[in-house]
Design an enzyme around this catalytic site. Structure first.
Site, PDB file in Angstrom:
ATOM      1  N   TYR A 133       0.962  -0.980   0.224  1.00 60.33           N
ATOM      2  CA  TYR A 133       0.488   0.206   0.036  1.00 60.33           C
ATOM      3  C   TYR A 133       0.562   1.094   0.422  1.00 60.33           C
ATOM      4  CZ  TYR A 133      -4.570  -1.961   0.171  1.00 60.33           C
ATOM      5  OH  TYR A 133      -5.435  -2.916  -0.464  1.00 60.33           O
ATOM      6  N   VAL A 183     -10.164   4.626  -4.337  1.00 56.50           N
ATOM      7  CA  VAL A 183      -9.845   5.183  -3.476  1.00 56.50           C
ATOM      8  C   VAL A 183      -8.758   6.473  -3.011  1.00 56.50           C
ATOM      9  CG1 VAL A 183     -10.125   2.823  -2.427  1.00 56.50           C
ATOM     10  CG2 VAL A 183      -7.610   3.575  -3.119  1.00 56.50           C
ATOM     11  N   HIS A 187     -15.620   2.432  -0.730  1.00 56.29           N
ATOM     12  CA  HIS A 187     -14.674   2.062  -1.195  1.00 56.29           C
ATOM     13  C   HIS A 187     -13.495   2.718   0.082  1.00 56.29           C
ATOM     14  CE1 HIS A 187     -15.483  -1.095  -4.446  1.00 56.29           C
ATOM     15  NE2 HIS A 187     -16.467  -0.432  -3.417  1.00 56.29           N
ATOM     16  N   CYS A 231      -1.248   0.940  16.829  1.00 57.99           N
ATOM     17  CA  CYS A 231      -2.295   1.412  17.742  1.00 57.99           C
ATOM     18  C   CYS A 231      -1.592   2.488  18.457  1.00 57.99           C
ATOM     19  CB  CYS A 231      -3.669   1.155  17.603  1.00 57.99           C
ATOM     20  SG  CYS A 231      -4.870   1.537  18.245  1.00 57.99           S
ATOM     21  N   THR A 267     -16.676   2.616 -14.514  1.00 57.18           N
ATOM     22  CA  THR A 267     -17.370   1.276 -13.896  1.00 57.18           C
ATOM     23  C   THR A 267     -18.098   0.633 -14.920  1.00 57.18           C
ATOM     24  OG1 THR A 267     -17.787   0.497 -12.015  1.00 57.18           O
ATOM     25  CG2 THR A 267     -18.966   2.568 -12.885  1.00 57.18           C
ATOM     26  N   SER A 268     -17.958   0.177 -14.728  1.00 61.07           N
ATOM     27  CA  SER A 268     -18.790  -2.009 -15.702  1.00 61.07           C
ATOM     28  C   SER A 268     -20.340  -1.932 -15.125  1.00 61.07           C
ATOM     29  CB  SER A 268     -17.993  -2.991 -15.432  1.00 61.07           C
ATOM     30  OG  SER A 268     -18.575  -3.469 -14.030  1.00 61.07           O
TER      31      SER A 268
END
Length: 268
Positions: free
Chosen positions: A76, A116, A131, A169, A210-211
């Site tokens: 990521y 995103v 998303h 965290c 988008t599809s």
């Protein structure tokens, strides 16, 4: 602007503009195609470089993160590097302009994205993310949002560098993960409820890049259709979708500025 389009496409754009200018409630769903025009690889594109031996579908899962959090986090961070210098294209700009214009009219525009990145926000739009957001992080255990303490409060990104070291965290010491909806996870409840309500009550539903075949997002167009909405699809490779009323078979960055200019002229 229209002169750049083929005669057939001009006719379709003019028809779509007349329809949109005659309606008040518009729901718009954007997908990977609109971001691809800004140079952002689609999620299903083949991985490159160090990641060419991995499939995105094998990395973007809770199981993958639990098994090897460092691997997933590094991937990521790599994706963030790819996106960091990308900017909105004319389609993003046109949608933002339309939203701003609608604030002074009776039109209600709800913009929803499956993407995103934050290109819609960069262009000036208000958008619902189905998303998640690539630039937001949260705890994988307690789900508390995570923000880098070094950044200013006005920043739209939680990540100020691309360090691949795992973060923990401050509340429970769990590993920090991207605030992205992974395979096997449900969409964020509030965002999905807002999207469903907008789709159910809109008069026109626009699908861009988008599809409209991948669920649950594809269900929004179905929901709109069932409640009497007209469906417009903007995609250079139209999908075999029988519910579409108007198809604009062109890149969003090419057709959207012309379409929105026509709509605002007719609605002014």
């Amino acid at each position: 602007m229209l002169a750049e389009l083929s005669p057939a496409l001009i006719a379709e754009v003019q028809g779509a503009a007349k329809l949109l200018a005659s309606k008040q409630r518009i729901c718009i769903l954007t997908g990977a195609g609109i971001s691809a025009e800004s140079g952002i690889p689609t999620f299903r594109d083949k991985q490159t470089g160090l990641w060419q031996n991995y499939r995105a579908e094998d990395l973007a899962t809770p199981d993958a993160f639990a098994r090897d959090p460092k691997l997933v986090w590094s991937w990521y961070q790599w994706r963030r590097k790819l996106v960091a210098d990308k900017t909105p294209n004319p389609a993003h700009d046109a949608l933002a302009q339309w939203q701003q214009h609608a604030e002074s009219t009776y039109q209600q525009l709800t913009l929803i994205t499956q993407n995103v990145d934050n290109l819609h926000e960069q262009a000036g739009s208000t958008v619902i993310h189905l998303h998640g957001n690539l630039w937001h992080n949260r705890c994988s255990q307690c789900e508390a949002p995570y923000q880098d303490k070094s950044e200013g409060a006005s920043s739209s990104k939680d990540v100020t560098n691309f360090d691949e070291a795992l973060l923990t965290c401050q509340h429970c010491a769990g590993y920090i993960r991207p605030d992205i909806v992974w395979f096997g996870e449900t969409l964020p409840l509030q965002a999905w409820q807002t999207a469903e309500e907008a789709a159910a009550h809109c008069e026109v539903f626009i699908s861009i890049g988008t599809s409209s075949l991948v669920y649950p997002a594809a269900g929004l167009a179905q929901l709109a259709k069932q409640n009497g909405a007209k469906i417009i699809e903007i995609n250079p490779d139209p999908t075999p979708n029988t519910i579409v009323n108007i198809t604009l078979a062109a890149k969003a960055g090419v057709v959207m500025p012309a379409l929105i200019k026509q709509v605002m002229t007719l609605y002014s």
